[in-house]
Design a protein around this motif. Sequence first.
Motif, mmCIF file in Angstrom:
data_model
loop_
_atom_site.group_PDB
_atom_site.id
_atom_site.type_symbol
_atom_site.label_atom_id
_atom_site.label_comp_id
_atom_site.label_asym_id
_atom_site.label_seq_id
_atom_site.Cartn_x
_atom_site.Cartn_y
_atom_site.Cartn_z
ATOM 1 N N ALA B 24 6.921 26.392 -6.962
ATOM 2 C CA ALA B 24 6.534 25.115 -6.363
ATOM 3 C C ALA B 24 6.574 23.994 -7.405
ATOM 4 N N GLU B 25 6.178 24.338 -8.640
ATOM 5 C CA GLU B 25 6.204 23.360 -9.738
ATOM 6 C C GLU B 25 7.640 22.912 -10.022
ATOM 7 N N ILE B 26 8.546 23.891 -10.115
ATOM 8 C CA ILE B 26 9.958 23.576 -10.408
ATOM 9 C C ILE B 26 10.516 22.710 -9.274
ATOM 10 N N ALA B 27 10.316 23.181 -8.036
ATOM 11 C CA ALA B 27 10.887 22.493 -6.874
ATOM 12 C C ALA B 27 10.321 21.072 -6.760
ATOM 13 N N GLY B 28 9.020 20.945 -6.984
ATOM 14 C CA GLY B 28 8.368 19.643 -6.886
ATOM 15 C C GLY B 28 8.953 18.644 -7.869
ATOM 16 N N ARG B 29 9.162 19.108 -9.110
ATOM 17 C CA ARG B 29 9.693 18.200 -10.139
ATOM 18 C C ARG B 29 11.175 17.923 -9.902
ATOM 19 N N LEU B 30 11.876 18.936 -9.410
ATOM 20 C CA LEU B 30 13.314 18.763 -9.150
ATOM 21 C C LEU B 30 13.535 17.754 -8.014
ATOM 22 N N ALA B 31 12.570 17.690 -7.096
ATOM 23 C CA ALA B 31 12.694 16.787 -5.955
ATOM 24 C C ALA B 31 12.728 15.320 -6.406
ATOM 25 N N GLY B 32 12.208 15.059 -7.608
ATOM 26 C CA GLY B 32 12.189 13.692 -8.127
ATOM 27 C C GLY B 32 13.516 13.255 -8.719
ATOM 28 N N ILE B 33 14.498 14.134 -8.687
ATOM 29 C CA ILE B 33 15.801 13.806 -9.278
ATOM 30 C C ILE B 33 16.827 13.644 -8.165
ATOM 31 N N ALA B 34 17.684 12.616 -8.303
ATOM 32 C CA ALA B 34 18.737 12.420 -7.296
ATOM 33 C C ALA B 34 19.698 13.602 -7.389
ATOM 34 N N MET B 35 19.736 14.385 -6.316
ATOM 35 C CA MET B 35 20.497 15.640 -6.356
ATOM 36 C C MET B 35 21.959 15.399 -6.006
ATOM 37 N N PRO B 36 22.879 15.755 -6.911
ATOM 38 C CA PRO B 36 24.302 15.598 -6.583
ATOM 39 C C PRO B 36 24.737 16.661 -5.564
ATOM 40 N N ALA B 37 25.898 16.449 -4.964
ATOM 41 C CA ALA B 37 26.405 17.419 -3.991
ATOM 42 C C ALA B 37 26.642 18.761 -4.679
ATOM 43 N N HIS B 38 26.289 19.816 -3.974
ATOM 44 C CA HIS B 38 26.485 21.146 -4.559
ATOM 45 C C HIS B 38 26.615 22.174 -3.441
ATOM 46 N N GLU B 39 27.092 23.351 -3.803
ATOM 47 C CA GLU B 39 27.185 24.433 -2.818
ATOM 48 C C GLU B 39 26.714 25.733 -3.466
ATOM 49 N N ASN B 40 26.308 26.672 -2.625
ATOM 50 C CA ASN B 40 25.912 27.976 -3.141
ATOM 51 C C ASN B 40 27.141 28.809 -3.456
ATOM 52 N N LEU B 41 27.217 29.250 -4.705
ATOM 53 C CA LEU B 41 28.324 30.106 -5.101
ATOM 54 C C LEU B 41 27.954 31.555 -4.789
ATOM 55 N N ARG B 42 26.670 31.845 -4.976
ATOM 56 C CA ARG B 42 26.147 33.138 -4.558
ATOM 57 C C ARG B 42 24.822 32.872 -3.843
ATOM 58 N N GLU B 43 24.763 33.310 -2.593
ATOM 59 C CA GLU B 43 23.518 33.129 -1.846
ATOM 60 C C GLU B 43 22.402 33.845 -2.611
#
Lengths: 368, 151
Positions: B24-43
Amino acid sequence: MYVAVKGGERAIENAHRLLAHERRGDRDVPELSLDQISEQLSLGVDRVMTEGSLYDRELAALAIKQARGDLIEAIFLVRAFRATLPRFGATEPVDTGKMQVRRRISSTFKDIPGGQILGPTFDYTHRLLDPQLAEGGAPELPAQSEAPSATILRVIDILGRDGLIESSPPADDDKPVGDLTREALSFPADRDLRLQNLARADEGFLLALGYSSQRGYGRNHPFAGEIRLGEVEVEFMAEDVGFAVPLGSITLTECQMVTQFKGSAAQAPCFTRGYGLAFGQSERKTMSMALVDRTLRARELGEEVLAPAQDEEFVMSHSDNVQATGFVEHLKLPHYVDFQSELGLLRKLRKEFTEAAEAPAPLQEAAE
Amino acid sequence: MTVTDEKSQVRRKAMAVLADSDTAEIAGRLAGIAMPAHENLREPENGLVMVRGRIGGDGAPFNLGEATVSRAAVRLATGEVGFGYALGRDRKKAQVSALCDALIQASDHADAVENQVLAPLRATVLSQRKRKAAETAATRVDFYTMVRGEG
């Protein structure tokens, strides 16, 4: 005699329903959460992880809850679960020398670099039941003092410097690491396989064997060279990433037992070692494991194999409590047909016995 | 040290912090960054690793027992591939860790991830370790000798 093997489905279904009800206990009492088990029955969780051979606190807590606190049943559940996941590979061997130590003691030297660190231990408690715990309430916060920044050296290395103790067997890159989850056991077994077997072995079984070796069944006059508990980082060489990836830390307990060795024609007298390593805080387990690791080296060190604790086939074939449970408890499954044939045989023998007893004297002697 | 090695070291250190951190800590802090387009290479997927120890602590390896692991791989639209590995069965942790690994390889995002995600997580991990070390140090035995008489 024909014995019906069908039927019982409804009885089984209702028995399991009753089991779930009994597991829940009094519904007016709050239900246990996995966090509560993991945090407050943590040594039980550690044992289930160690003997279930799977490091996952949450799963071990779930297994304990499902097994109603029967740890061997919980270990069985964990073992069965691990078969449902693919294995990505093996980690780099963990470096317990770099452990973030939370406990570290030695019975061989009083003054060791880094000191005797007691950590969270039952040692020196009075083993008196504490009525305050029955009432609940928050304990005092732990005391703190300034911590040294240096890594805590292994006690064993102090003896090693003077050549007074044997060194560990070096790694042989050409020899694959034995894995008893992949190949059936065969004897004689190398030390890597023996340690894997002992690591997942029943704590009570190892405790009794280790104890027997101290009491004279197998030669062992050991000292606890070092016991350490703490967190160790795990790394995994991920081919797709191209380097060893840190996976996080696990809690381990390690025990180095030191045992007298009188030497041989080829080797000067020195101390030999027995090694124990287990998931979590598992001190009794690792001490017992280290004792048995040493007794099982009898063949290697030219000692006479006289006691059960020195007999690797005996130890390794009976150490696994899941296997042992399976074989002991299968006796309660229907053996109706087997039993009927035994019954028939017994009736025949008894008839013969009676006939012999009733026969004239000379014949009776002959029958004996 | 080659450039690749330096990059790998930065990634390894970041992975170590992420592995020790709360999802939750990682996700919360990551949410504050403008996320570039990406795709899952491995689910994201769960599996096991066999944890190895060494005989005597420093000798030949042996298999101690398994541990659960979650892993994932992502690719940014700009091509950087990130990997996430973490003990446990938290697929989301593997996923967000993989995103972090990809972002620190992208020059446009590396600083933001370091400052807004990794640095605060590192501080948390270090302070937890420090607290544990201090609590442990308080249980260290101070031997003293009883001296009789005067000298």
